[in-house]
Design a protein around this motif. Sequence first.
Motif, PDB file in Angstrom:
ATOM      1  N   GLY A 142       0.946  -1.221   0.136  1.00 44.08           N
ATOM      2  CA  GLY A 142       0.122  -0.118  -0.079  1.00 44.08           C
ATOM      3  C   GLY A 142       0.953   1.098   0.091  1.00 44.08           C
ATOM      4  O   GLY A 142       0.624   2.316  -0.598  1.00 44.08           O
ATOM      5  N   GLU A 143       1.877   1.275   0.789  1.00 42.85           N
ATOM      6  CA  GLU A 143       2.929   2.182   0.698  1.00 42.85           C
ATOM      7  C   GLU A 143       3.577   2.710  -0.669  1.00 42.85           C
ATOM      8  O   GLU A 143       3.932   3.890  -0.982  1.00 42.85           O
ATOM      9  CB  GLU A 143       3.979   2.236   1.704  1.00 42.85           C
ATOM     10  CG  GLU A 143       3.449   2.013   3.062  1.00 42.85           C
ATOM     11  CD  GLU A 143       3.034   3.736   3.535  1.00 42.85           C
ATOM     12  OE1 GLU A 143       3.784   4.595   3.269  1.00 42.85           O
ATOM     13  OE2 GLU A 143       1.937   3.570   4.203  1.00 42.85           O
ATOM     14  N   MET A 144       3.720   1.406  -1.460  1.00 41.76           N
ATOM     15  CA  MET A 144       4.063   2.011  -2.573  1.00 41.76           C
ATOM     16  C   MET A 144       3.396   2.665  -3.714  1.00 41.76           C
ATOM     17  O   MET A 144       3.779   3.488  -4.188  1.00 41.76           O
ATOM     18  CB  MET A 144       4.534   0.536  -3.560  1.00 41.76           C
ATOM     19  CG  MET A 144       5.218   0.753  -5.014  1.00 41.76           C
ATOM     20  SD  MET A 144       6.758   1.473  -5.020  1.00 41.76           S
ATOM     21  CE  MET A 144       7.893   0.311  -4.489  1.00 41.76           C
ATOM     22  N   ARG A 145       2.123   2.539  -3.484  1.00 40.90           N
ATOM     23  CA  ARG A 145       0.810   3.459  -4.326  1.00 40.90           C
ATOM     24  C   ARG A 145       1.122   4.903  -3.552  1.00 40.90           C
ATOM     25  O   ARG A 145       0.925   5.717  -4.525  1.00 40.90           O
ATOM     26  CB  ARG A 145      -0.303   2.595  -4.167  1.00 40.90           C
ATOM     27  CG  ARG A 145      -0.643   1.277  -4.826  1.00 40.90           C
ATOM     28  CD  ARG A 145      -2.156   0.943  -4.671  1.00 40.90           C
ATOM     29  NE  ARG A 145      -2.638   0.616  -3.347  1.00 40.90           N
ATOM     30  CZ  ARG A 145      -2.568  -0.738  -3.130  1.00 40.90           C
ATOM     31  NH1 ARG A 145      -1.848  -1.415  -3.676  1.00 40.90           N
ATOM     32  NH2 ARG A 145      -2.959  -0.674  -1.633  1.00 40.90           N
ATOM     33  N   ARG A 146       1.475   4.959  -2.407  1.00 35.38           N
ATOM     34  CA  ARG A 146       1.491   6.453  -1.905  1.00 35.38           C
ATOM     35  C   ARG A 146       2.681   7.182  -2.459  1.00 35.38           C
ATOM     36  O   ARG A 146       2.612   8.280  -2.562  1.00 35.38           O
ATOM     37  CB  ARG A 146       1.196   6.266  -0.349  1.00 35.38           C
ATOM     38  CG  ARG A 146      -0.095   5.603  -0.001  1.00 35.38           C
ATOM     39  CD  ARG A 146      -0.101   5.609   1.789  1.00 35.38           C
ATOM     40  NE  ARG A 146       0.170   6.575   2.426  1.00 35.38           N
ATOM     41  CZ  ARG A 146       0.148   6.651   3.886  1.00 35.38           C
ATOM     42  NH1 ARG A 146       0.192   5.642   4.311  1.00 35.38           N
ATOM     43  NH2 ARG A 146       0.231   7.891   4.288  1.00 35.38           N
TER      44      ARG A 146
END
Length: 305
Positions: A221-225
């Motif tokens: 999820g952090e990669m998308r952010r």
Amino acid sequence: MITSPIWLPATLVAGAVQAWRTAVQRRVSHSLSINAAGLVRYLYGIPFALLLLGGYRLVFPTALPAIGPLFLPFCLAGGLAQIIATNLLIMAFKHRNFVVGTAYSKTEAVQGAVLSFLLLGERLHPLAWAGIGCGVMGVMLLSTGGKRMGPGDFLRALTQPAAITGIASGFFFALTAIGIRRATQSVGGDDRILAALLVLVATVLMQTLLQGAWLMGREPGEMRRVLANWRVSGQVGLLSALGSACWFTGFATAPVALVRIVGQIEVAFTMAFGHFYLKERMRGSEVAGLMLVVGGVALALMGSL
């Protein structure tokens, strides 16, 4: 051994750019996890690192130098140490303010001097060692955050999370410098700036793969952010590439310890960014600490003449 006078302006520019980049990255760290905030500087630094190398090659067109077998291993070692150091520095920011967090990490000057002597055999003039001592006193004064402390209070402060993570960050930044210097020494030819830029590109690519793979596996999820936050992250990438290019040039042309001692001038820029950009209050003790740091830089420069 100093191989070119370019090390001094490169180090001074690196200090200014790194302080700016760290200030911007601290803002990014408020909305991202520690690993995601660390990835930003590498992922978004790739295009700028390639542009720096390509631009330099256009201005100074020469044949690519020979690359030694230890080039990639030392790039990998230096890059991994920098990932760890950056994550620890971001953790220090979460415990204390921007200036204090950076001050702890600046103990890398004395750690780098010891490690470069043990691992690279680099020796310093007594004035340079005096500069290290003066600089360390300055950053320790900065680390108190303006509080009056007795010896016992100071020792207890060093056991706090911000102190532990900051000092550990300095240790891994010192290892980074040694790995990068050895990588540049694995590049043939006399053009040390080209060697530094080649090391920069190789290192940033490997760092992106390493931390990117970790993030995809542990925090998808952090990669998308990270990708969605491209406007501010792009600034971090640009400043990281510029700062690292200057640091790597310094490491390629002068002893690691000397570069890191003079690089303590970053604390002055850090205080300026902390005060004007992040609106953090500047205390009298921080001004005194800054004067000690500047005095340490001056002693180091006298010792290098």
